[in-house]
Design an enzyme around this catalytic site. Structure first.
Site: not given
Lengths: 434, 518
Positions: B36, B279, B414-415
């Site tokens: 343990d 953006d 994004g682009l």
């Protein structure tokens, strides 16, 4: 072939200790066993702690669909409100429905299941009958109260051997069994070497698939590739097989001695042996030599972990010229590691078992250059400026055989090299976050 | 029994360890079998602590069971006190020791070790890690703050912070951030506990005017106790996200008797402007699936919907104790809460929800990787990469900045997303390619392998049985950008089933598109 032994005839007294053991339990071996045996599923019967242990130890290796799981016992199981055998049967049925591709189901006992004396053997037999060996069902104990780390594999392999005795599949009798899981690449290298020595019908235990073993009988010889296989050896011997006594195949010397013991058993001519091993031996020595300057003369302290420690110490001391301070091992199978211990220099302390606080005191007092220890101790040592090599890597990395001799040396050299590289201009000023 | 492939929480004694490891001068003797001690490496490896956690394990073995495990336990207690000289001793059992039923509480009382001993009763077969941590913290506070005086003359602006702990998700930096924010607002933070506190600090808890609960899973039971015993009010709004931080600040200032005219700190908020800048336009209505501990999941869903303009398509937690709160939050977003600690349920819910972004734990990271969906981690359990070296709080204004970056980062930029849509047959810039700002940890070949395996690839799921697609329609479907293709397929099939259309043609595809108008 073998250099004369440097050791005294009577090994130095072993330090035996009982106290806090900072080690893994046998369940941890599932992490490599489930990768090795590719159609097996390991089902731990245990508690949330067991599940948490395996996933913590397996770290990033947990996939969305691993081939191991835990049947977590709940309050009602313990209170006897439900029959645990019925519960287990139901969970196994659910599991097999999900994973019909599983050909071997391995029930693994844990501390909680051992303490309440849950009869896993009976459960495995019953399930094996029920599923008519599709899949076959085996069991072994990986509990911490009975096993330490690699001993889990020992119990698993012993269960495979016992299963063979009951359900022996083929009539073919195995000539040579190589026991102990090694990386696939190592297995392939050994297969090629043994083949070149003219040995056929070599069986690796465990194999890559759950196919049953060939029959094991009085004509079977076996050799251990790992030092932690006391129960497996006993199981093989009980079927009449004979052990080939050898060093373990770590480093050039160990690998050569290991192969030589096999070759001698099967009457391979010294000329053929030399021809087969000459090139790889040269490569192993060459690769190791790169790292000797880093490790030479360094004082090494090994904490107990996997039972590989005596072999690692022998390799460090004889092939890399390190000075060994203490070799800790969770358990010493006197007979199997006799050869390894005999090759250690006389002043080396051997310790079996552990009282971790006292051992840490001893280690600090000895001021070693390198400490081989588990991950619970490694960073705390490093923070005190003591260089460490975390030990479970030896269980997860291909280190056996000639081609890995250099890699094994590199594992020890890396932390020392690293220390030299980044200590640089910050000499003395240790900076760690509080 | 319950079949478990992966567990979101450890056993309760790991929670107790987290409290002991958070504090100074508290040692924990854990009656536990050999093995343990694995829990040590949660602290030394994942959290990268330079010291061992203050835990002594009895690590009994099978041979000890024949003798007296109680004696093993008692000598472990004595040795630990002698060696570590703590101010207080926690004693408890792990799941196996619980079965042995050595009365560790009774044994510890008879030890006479000269320091306070706090026995823990943690039912391992019922409860889990967070509960264990909360219970341990509560026992400690009761032991050391109970019976103290709540001074009558207390400056109204002094408070305690409750909840942060070892192995908590970004707790280290959250505490720094919130303390900084509070102090800039004229609030005096007296005790932060359990992280970094001593038992003497716990005794000082009643000397503040009010409490702040940053992590309800761990701190709320203590806050309730302090309220009941000393009448100390508490704030339990969790300041994750800009809106939540503002509310938090207003509540704290009100409790401290400060006016809410000029709260300080908002100058650091860049997330609001970033999210408003053009953006971020393409983030609008991105479908996001949220799963984690209750606090982080609820906070994440609110940020996603109200601050980033995502659409929450799933929300859940693995903490049954906080199911009610999560259900309430899920209602806000019109989804049904998923309350489960079975990762296979979570995986199925993710597949069904077809998100474009998953916010979850380490496990959801694995699931999302398999399904090839972008993912960010918002909650424990986490692995080593989420205990970063750099300053990275989740709370407060800087926390919101960190969140903006880390949630938007995994998305296709994004682009790139536009170009993919326009020229989907481009030989190097196709939808099998990873977003170019991400290193390829799941190469294109993995995708093919996944499909061959019959693995449930979220983006390229096999058609359901009763939906028949013409080859033309199937080809046209592939022109839909991959991150919304699963959604398009499902909508079209839903549309076709409702209208009884078989097979699905190109026309059906566009009819469905017009009908649902994403």
């Amino acid at each position: 072939m073998n250099q004369p032994l440097v050791s005294c005839a009577t090994p130095s007294a072993t330090i035996r200790q009982r106290g806090q053991h900072e080690v893994f339990c046998g369940l941890t071996s599932i992490i490599w066993l489930h990768r090795k045996v590719q159609d097996a599923f390991f089902l731990v019967v245990g508690s949330r702690t067991c599940a948490h242990l395996i996933q913590s130890a397996a770290g990033v290796m947990i996939f969305s669909e691993p081939r191991f799981a835990t049947a977590i016992m709940e309050e009602r199981d313990l209170a006897g409100m439900v029959d645990m055998h019925d519960e287990l049967d139901r969970e196994v049925a659910r599991l097999l429905e999900r994973r019909p591709d599983i050909r071997m189901l391995v029930l693994v006992g844990s501390c909680p299941s051992e303490v309440i004396k849950f009869d896993l053997n009976r459960a495995a037999e019953r399930l094996d009958r029920r599923y008519g060996s599709k899949p076959r069902v085996l069991c072994y104990s990986g509990s911490g109260i009975e096993t330490t780390f690699t001993q889990g594999e020992d119990n698993f392999l012993a269960a495979l051997v016992r299963d063979q005795a009951v359900h022996g599949a083929s009539d073919k009798i195995a000539k040579l069994v190589v026991a102990g899981s090694v990386a696939d690449v190592v297995e392939d290298q050994f297969t090629r070497l043994l083949d070149d020595l003219g040995l056929e019908d070599v069986v690796f235990l465990p194999g890559r698939s759950s196919d049953r073993l060939p029959r094991i009988g009085p004509n079977t010889r076996f050799v251990l590739a790992q030092p932690y296989l006391g129960a497996t050896a006993a199981a093989l011997e009980s079927l009449g097989a004979t052990r080939i006594n050898a060093l373990f195949p770590l480093g050039e010397e160990g690998t050569t001695a290991w192969l030589k013991a096999i070759a001698d058993t099967f009457g391979v001519s010294p000329a053929r042996f030399a021809a087969v091993t000459e090139a790889p031996r040269r490569r192993a020595l060459e690769a190791t030599a790169h790292y000797r300057p880093t490790i030479e003369g360094k004082r090494v302290f090994l904490f107990p972990d996997s039972q590989l420690e005596p072999s690692l110490a022998r390799y460090l001391s004889r092939e890399l010229d390190a000075e060994i301070i203490e070799v800790g091992s969770p358990y010493l199978h006197r007979e199997h590691v006799a050869g390894e211990l005999a090759m250690l220099p006389p002043r080396v302390s051997i310790s079996e078992g552990q009282d971790v606080e006292i051992q840490i005191d001893r280690c600090r007092a000895a001021k070693p250059d390198l400490v081989v220890c588990g991950m619970g101790l490694a960073n705390p040592f490093e923070a005190q400026g003591i260089v460490t090599k975390w030990s479970i890597e030896f269980a997860f990395t291909p280190i056996q055989g000639y081609e890995q001799a250099g890699d094994l040396a590199e594992l020890f050299a890396r932390p020392l090299t690293r220390k030299a590289m980044i200590a640089g201009d910050r000499s003395g000023s240790r900076r760690v976050a509080s | 029994m319950k079949l478990t492939m992966w567990t979101y929480e450890g056993p309760p004694h790991v929670g107790a360890m987290r409290i002991a490891a958070s504090m100074k001068g508290v040692h924990y003797v854990l009656h536990a079998p050999q093995g343990d001690t694995y829990a040590d490496l949660l602290f030394t490896m994942i959290e990268r602590r330079p010291s061992r956690p203050p835990v002594t394990y009895t690590t009994f073995q099978a041979r000890d069971l024949a003798g007296s495990t109680a004696d093993v336990f008692k000598s472990a207690c004595r040795d630990a006190v002698e060696r570590f000289q703590p101010d207080a001793l926690l004693v408890g059992a792990s799941c196996t020791a619980e079965l042995l039923q050595d009365d560790h509480a009774g044994l510890a009382r008879t030890l006479d070790v000269g320091i306070p001993v706090v026995p823990l009763e943690l039912p391992s077969y019922q409860k889990k890690e967070a509960w264990g941590a909360a219970e341990t913290f509560y026992r400690l506070v009761r032991s050391f703050a109970g019976g103290r005086e709540h001074p009558t003359e207390i400056a109204p602006n002094c408070c305690n912070i409750l909840g942060p702990s070892a192995l908590g998700f970004r707790n280290r930096d959250d505490v720094t951030e919130i303390c900084r924010l509070l102090s800039a607002n004229g609030i005096d933070v007296r005790v932060v506990a359990p992280l970094g506190a001593t038992v003497a600090d716990l005794a000082k808890l009643p000397e503040a005017a009010f409490n702040i609960v940053l992590y309800p899973e761990i701190g709320e039971s203590v806050a309730r106790y302090l309220k009941k015993t000393f009448g100390m009010p508490f704030v339990s709004t969790v300041p994750i996200g800009i809106g939540a931080t503002r509310t938090f600040l207003a509540e704290v200032r009100a409790l401290a008797g400060l006016s809410n005219d000029e709260p300080v700190g908002e100058a650091e908020d860049r997330a609001t402007w970033y999210s408003r800048s053009i953006d971020s336009n393409y983030l609008t209505n991105k479908r996001v699936f949220v799963f984690g501990d209750a606090t982080h999941a609820i906070a994440a869903a609110r940020i996603a919907a109200r601050e980033l303009g995502f659409k929450v398509c799933g929300l859940g937690t693995y903490m049954r104790e906080f199911a009610r709160e999560v259900r309430e939050a899920a209602e806000e977003f019109g989804v049904e809460a998923l309350i489960s600690d079975d990762h296979l349920d979570v995986e199925q819910a993710i597949i069904d929800a077809r998100p474009e972004l998953v916010l979850g734990t380490q496990m959801e990271r694995h699931i999302a990787k398999r399904l090839r969906v972008p993912c960010a981690v918002i909650s424990a359990p986490v692995h080593v990469q989420d205990f970063p070296a750099r300053y990275s709080p989740q709370m407060g204004f800087e926390g919101a900045n960190v969140i903006f970056d880390s949630w938007v980062h995994p998305l296709m930029m994004g682009l790139e997303e536009h170009l993919l849509q326009m020229f989907r047959d481009d030989f190097e810039f196709n939808d099998q390619a990873q977003a170019s700002h991400l290193h390829g940890h799941s190469p294109a070949s993995a995708d093919a392998a996944g499909e061959a395996d019959g693995g449930t690839m979220l983006m390229a799921q096999a058609p359901s049985e009763d939906a028949v697609w013409t080859p033309d329609a199937e080809r046209e479907l592939k022109k839909v950008p991959f991150f919304v293709r699963g959604k398009a397929r499902r909508n079209t099939e839903l549309f076709a089933t409702r209208k009884g259309i078989r097979p699905i043609t190109v026309e059906t595809l566009y009819d469905a598109k017009a009908h649902f108008a994403r």
